[in-house]
Write a protein that holds these residues in place. Structure first.
Motif, mmCIF file in Angstrom:
data_model
loop_
_atom_site.group_PDB
_atom_site.id
_atom_site.type_symbol
_atom_site.label_atom_id
_atom_site.label_comp_id
_atom_site.label_asym_id
_atom_site.label_seq_id
_atom_site.Cartn_x
_atom_site.Cartn_y
_atom_site.Cartn_z
ATOM 1 N N PRO A 60 0.828 -1.217 0.000
ATOM 2 C CA PRO A 60 0.000 0.000 0.000
ATOM 3 C C PRO A 60 0.856 1.259 0.000
ATOM 4 N N ASP A 61 0.334 2.323 -0.564
ATOM 5 C CA ASP A 61 1.077 3.585 -0.636
ATOM 6 C C ASP A 61 1.413 4.128 0.748
ATOM 7 N N GLU A 62 0.544 3.876 1.735
ATOM 8 C CA GLU A 62 0.784 4.413 3.076
ATOM 9 C C GLU A 62 2.018 3.799 3.730
ATOM 10 N N ALA A 63 2.481 2.657 3.213
ATOM 11 C CA ALA A 63 3.700 2.039 3.760
ATOM 12 C C ALA A 63 4.922 2.908 3.507
ATOM 13 N N PHE A 64 4.827 3.829 2.564
ATOM 14 C CA PHE A 64 5.964 4.667 2.200
ATOM 15 C C PHE A 64 5.767 6.125 2.608
ATOM 16 N N LEU A 65 4.722 6.366 3.417
ATOM 17 C CA LEU A 65 4.536 7.696 3.980
ATOM 18 C C LEU A 65 5.370 7.835 5.247
ATOM 19 N N ARG A 66 5.790 9.050 5.541
ATOM 20 C CA ARG A 66 6.575 9.284 6.762
ATOM 21 C C ARG A 66 5.687 9.139 7.994
ATOM 22 N N ASP A 67 6.287 8.643 9.049
ATOM 23 C CA ASP A 67 5.545 8.363 10.283
ATOM 24 C C ASP A 67 6.154 9.152 11.448
ATOM 25 N N PRO A 68 5.691 10.389 11.670
ATOM 26 C CA PRO A 68 6.254 11.231 12.741
ATOM 27 C C PRO A 68 6.064 10.643 14.135
ATOM 28 N N MET A 69 5.161 9.668 14.290
ATOM 29 C CA MET A 69 4.961 9.068 15.609
ATOM 30 C C MET A 69 6.210 8.361 16.108
ATOM 31 N N LYS A 70 7.114 8.018 15.196
ATOM 32 C CA LYS A 70 8.364 7.393 15.629
ATOM 33 C C LYS A 70 9.193 8.372 16.476
ATOM 34 N N LEU A 71 8.986 9.673 16.268
ATOM 35 C CA LEU A 71 9.672 10.662 17.111
ATOM 36 C C LEU A 71 9.198 10.562 18.551
ATOM 37 N N VAL A 72 7.911 10.275 18.725
ATOM 38 C CA VAL A 72 7.360 10.123 20.081
ATOM 39 C C VAL A 72 8.084 8.981 20.786
ATOM 40 N N ILE A 73 8.282 7.884 20.068
ATOM 41 C CA ILE A 73 8.986 6.738 20.645
ATOM 42 C C ILE A 73 10.405 7.126 21.036
ATOM 43 N N LEU A 74 11.076 7.858 20.155
ATOM 44 C CA LEU A 74 12.452 8.278 20.432
ATOM 45 C C LEU A 74 12.513 9.142 21.688
ATOM 46 N N PHE A 75 11.622 10.119 21.788
ATOM 47 C CA PHE A 75 11.674 11.029 22.938
ATOM 48 C C PHE A 75 11.197 10.356 24.222
ATOM 49 N N ILE A 76 10.296 9.387 24.124
ATOM 50 C CA ILE A 76 9.897 8.624 25.313
ATOM 51 C C ILE A 76 11.103 7.912 25.903
ATOM 52 N N ASN A 77 11.919 7.335 25.038
ATOM 53 C CA ASN A 77 13.075 6.583 25.529
ATOM 54 C C ASN A 77 14.191 7.492 26.018
ATOM 55 N N LEU A 78 14.318 8.685 25.441
ATOM 56 C CA LEU A 78 15.232 9.671 26.027
ATOM 57 C C LEU A 78 14.766 10.064 27.423
ATOM 58 N N THR A 79 13.463 10.224 27.577
ATOM 59 C CA THR A 79 12.894 10.583 28.883
ATOM 60 C C THR A 79 13.132 9.479 29.903
ATOM 61 N N ILE A 80 12.987 8.215 29.466
ATOM 62 C CA ILE A 80 13.246 7.083 30.369
ATOM 63 C C ILE A 80 14.676 7.139 30.901
ATOM 64 N N LEU A 81 15.627 7.446 30.021
ATOM 65 C CA LEU A 81 17.015 7.544 30.466
ATOM 66 C C LEU A 81 17.198 8.694 31.458
ATOM 67 N N LEU A 82 16.593 9.822 31.161
ATOM 68 C CA LEU A 82 16.705 10.968 32.074
ATOM 69 C C LEU A 82 16.135 10.638 33.445
ATOM 70 N N LEU A 83 14.977 9.980 33.479
ATOM 71 C CA LEU A 83 14.367 9.596 34.757
ATOM 72 C C LEU A 83 15.239 8.576 35.484
ATOM 73 N N GLY A 84 15.840 7.657 34.716
ATOM 74 C CA GLY A 84 16.724 6.672 35.331
ATOM 75 C C GLY A 84 17.918 7.313 35.986
ATOM 76 N N TRP A 85 18.480 8.334 35.331
ATOM 77 C CA TRP A 85 19.630 9.030 35.927
ATOM 78 C C TRP A 85 19.203 9.852 37.139
ATOM 79 N N MET A 86 17.997 10.409 37.089
ATOM 80 C CA MET A 86 17.510 11.167 38.240
ATOM 81 C C MET A 86 17.371 10.260 39.463
#
Length: 372
Positions: free
Chosen positions: A24-50
């Motif tokens: 399907p054409d949508e398989a080749f559309l950009r998926d900005p939600m992957k940024l949410v995943i990236l920033f969630i995991n950065l936040t997890i690291l920050l909380l872990g260090w805190m």
């Protein structure tokens, strides 16, 4: 070494052209939600260090309670690589400058300058997968026995690896890979550097950018260490342990991607790449990175759709597609040597024991034809 199997191989573009109409054409559309995943995991690291910043006040007998946090942080290190990987392949957002900045954050825990990653992975590895020019391949037996090749032999899973060194290597091999290629580019930037499997060059501008990005990453890590007050307990539990576990997890994937495959002159992903079956929870957590052949067929595709590509491969190329259970792929790594004698043969450090590449389906097909 001269590769001789080009007449038997199918280029990546041929597969992509055949399979693209079924996707399907949508398989080749950009998926900005992957940024949410990236920033969630950065936040997890920050909380872990805190939380980790208070470990010096914890009773020694309760420090083990931090281990689940360290495991979660380690998984975040893995996800940061895989989400940044998708981002830099252009499947997340369009803005190049924003991609570069976010990738710098995402790859910082891997010490990987995004401009270096763009060169080594996007430009070289994907265009010369498991070929002579691929910096991610096994060393050739005929290559000099340099320190880089010696470390590769000692820590990478193989029939001759010592279990202790394999354990050490799981947490350190990523750092060795980075150090080899970073120093090759920054110190020499020549194609004849002999301590990497295959050296590559970058432009003078990219070389300066890589140095600048590495300096930023160094300062970020120094800031983390300072925040943790260079306290040994804090550093071991909340800095080194999560990073080591994260590196071990991502190296498990990376080792299975190509190292048990033959070398190929033509970039044929069904021969030079492997997809593995892992529990579905890991596919969800790790953005379908186990679908590695599928990724090499469509690098810029939304990774959510790789299972659909796999189903198409099972239909159209059932005999050629390398799909293994994760345990089976790991077993093949541990029961074969880790150097190339030639494009279809693996050989050990001493040069005394060699075996055919276990996933060379071209050899199997020729054997079937001969039998008939």
């Amino acid at each position: 070494m001269k590769l001789t199997n080009s007449q038997k191989l199918i280029p990546q573009g041929t597969y992509a052209k055949k399979l693209r109409p079924f996707l399907p054409d949508e398989a080749f559309l950009r998926d900005p939600m992957k940024l949410v995943i990236l920033f969630i995991n950065l936040t997890i690291l920050l909380l872990g260090w805190m939380i980790g910043s208070h470990l010096d006040s914890w009773p020694i007998h309760l420090l083990w309670l931090y281990l689940p946090i360290a495991i979660i942080m380690g998984n975040s290190v893995i996800v940061l690589l895989f989400s940044s990987h998708d981002l830099m392949h252009g499947s997340v957002i369009r803005n190049a400058r924003l991609t570069q900045f976010i990738s710098l954050l995402g790859l910082s825990m891997l010490w990987m300058p995004p401009t270096l990653w763009k060169s080594i992975h996007n430009r070289v590895h994907h265009n010369q997968t498991n070929a002579l020019g691929d910096p991610d391949r096994n060393y050739l037996y005929e290559q000099p026995k340099t320190w880089g090749k010696w470390i590769h032999n000692v820590v990478v899973p193989s029939v001759e690896v010592n279990p202790l060194w394999l354990t050490v290597g799981m947490s350190t091999a990523w750092g060795v890979h980075l150090f080899r290629n970073l120093t090759s580019v920054l110190l020499f930037n020549r194609e004849n550097v002999d301590y990497v499997p295959s050296a590559f060059t970058v432009s003078a501008k990219d070389r300066r950018v890589i140095f600048g990005e590495f300096l930023v990453i160094f300062l970020l890590h120094l800031s983390i260490l300072a925040y943790l007050q260079f306290n040994p307990v804090k550093l071991i539990f909340s800095y080194f342990l999560p990073i080591w576990m994260g590196y071990a997890g991502l190296m498990f994937y990376i080792y299975t991607n190509h190292l048990i495959c033959p070398m190929t002159k033509v970039n044929d992903p069904l021969l030079n790449s492997v997809s593995i079956r892992v529990p579905k929870i890991f596919d969800r957590l790790h953005l379908n990175f186990s679908y590695h052949t599928e990724h090499h067929l469509f690098p810029g595709m939304n990774s959510d759709y790789y299972p659909l590509v796999q189903e198409l491969l099972k239909i159209h190329y059932p005999e050629s597609f390398n799909l293994l259970d994760a345990g089976e792929a790991w077993h093949l790594l541990l029961t074969t040597p880790r150097h190339y004698k030639d494009e279809n043969t693996l050989i050990d450090w001493s040069g005394e024991n060699s075996v055919p590449c276990p996933l060379n389906n071209l050899i199997d097909k020729e054997a079937v034809k001969t039998a008939r």
